[in-house]
Design a protein around this motif. Structure first.
Motif, PDB file in Angstrom:
ATOM      1  N   ILE A  45     -19.123   6.087 -77.367  1.00 43.35           N
ATOM      2  CA  ILE A  45     -19.854   7.264 -77.830  1.00 43.35           C
ATOM      3  C   ILE A  45     -19.738   8.344 -76.766  1.00 43.35           C
ATOM      4  N   ASP A  46     -19.169   9.467 -77.132  1.00 39.38           N
ATOM      5  CA  ASP A  46     -19.057  10.611 -76.239  1.00 39.38           C
ATOM      6  C   ASP A  46     -20.306  11.467 -76.451  1.00 39.38           C
ATOM      7  N   ILE A  47     -21.296  11.257 -75.596  1.00 36.91           N
ATOM      8  CA  ILE A  47     -22.590  11.936 -75.735  1.00 36.91           C
ATOM      9  C   ILE A  47     -22.427  13.453 -75.651  1.00 36.91           C
ATOM     10  N   ALA A  49     -19.797  15.399 -76.236  1.00 40.01           N
ATOM     11  CA  ALA A  49     -19.108  15.957 -77.409  1.00 40.01           C
ATOM     12  C   ALA A  49     -20.000  15.918 -78.641  1.00 40.01           C
ATOM     13  N   THR A  50     -20.752  14.833 -78.804  1.00 38.69           N
ATOM     14  CA  THR A  50     -21.631  14.710 -79.964  1.00 38.69           C
ATOM     15  C   THR A  50     -22.730  15.752 -79.941  1.00 38.69           C
ATOM     16  N   LEU A  51     -23.367  15.939 -78.790  1.00 40.09           N
ATOM     17  CA  LEU A  51     -24.444  16.930 -78.708  1.00 40.09           C
ATOM     18  C   LEU A  51     -23.901  18.357 -78.823  1.00 40.09           C
ATOM     19  N   ALA A  53     -21.270  19.175 -80.690  1.00 41.67           N
ATOM     20  CA  ALA A  53     -20.963  19.349 -82.111  1.00 41.67           C
ATOM     21  C   ALA A  53     -22.225  19.476 -82.969  1.00 41.67           C
ATOM     22  N   LYS A  54     -23.248  18.695 -82.666  1.00 42.53           N
ATOM     23  CA  LYS A  54     -24.449  18.654 -83.508  1.00 42.53           C
ATOM     24  C   LYS A  54     -25.500  19.696 -83.147  1.00 42.53           C
TER      25      LYS A  54
END
Length: 141
Positions: A45-47, A49-51, A53-54
């Motif tokens: 999980i790429d924290i 990148a996820t945050l 994007a979201k």
């Protein structure tokens, strides 16, 4: 807790080491050290990148590797079929503001402690020893 490079850092629920290498190098070291201790990486999980994007927020690089030692997982699942709810072991690689990287993992005894089953403690102790050995390898380079 200490922030000295290579020194084991502990909390009530985890342990880790700081290394003075770039994030990408620390991720590579982490994967190799986990493999040497019999762990495979099942999830990633790429924290940051996820945050991004979201939520559109910027964070320094941070990766969660879901590591599993198949033998230990199998033993544990024989005792507690719902143990899969607590697997895999999370190993976090996090970039620090000064250019160093922190590699840390949850203490396996904390994970199995929620089950209330003392029979799982020997597997948790072996997982801890293997994860600690991996952290020492990461610190040593």
């Amino acid at each position: 807790m200490t922030e000295d490079a290579g020194a084991m850092r502990t909390t009530g629920f985890g342990m880790g080491v700081r290394v003075d290498v770039p994030f990408a190098d620390a991720v590579e070291r982490t994967r190799a050290a986990l493999a040497d201790q019999g762990f495979g990486v099942l999830t990633e999980i790429d924290i940051a990148a996820t945050l991004q994007a979201k939520l559109g927020v910027e964070l320094p690089p941070q990766l969660v590797l879901g590591a599993c030692n198949p033998g230990l997982a199998h033993q544990g699942l024989q005792i507690e079929p719902d143990l899969g709810l607590l697997l895999p072991c999370n190993v976090v690689v996090r970039s620090l503001p000064d250019g160093g990287t922190l590699v840390s993992t949850l203490e396996p005894a904390v994970m199995v402690g929620v089950t209330g089953q003392a029979e799982l403690q020997p597997m948790a102790a072996e997982a801890r020893d293997r994860l600690r050995a991996a952290l020492h390898t990461i610190a040593a380079g």
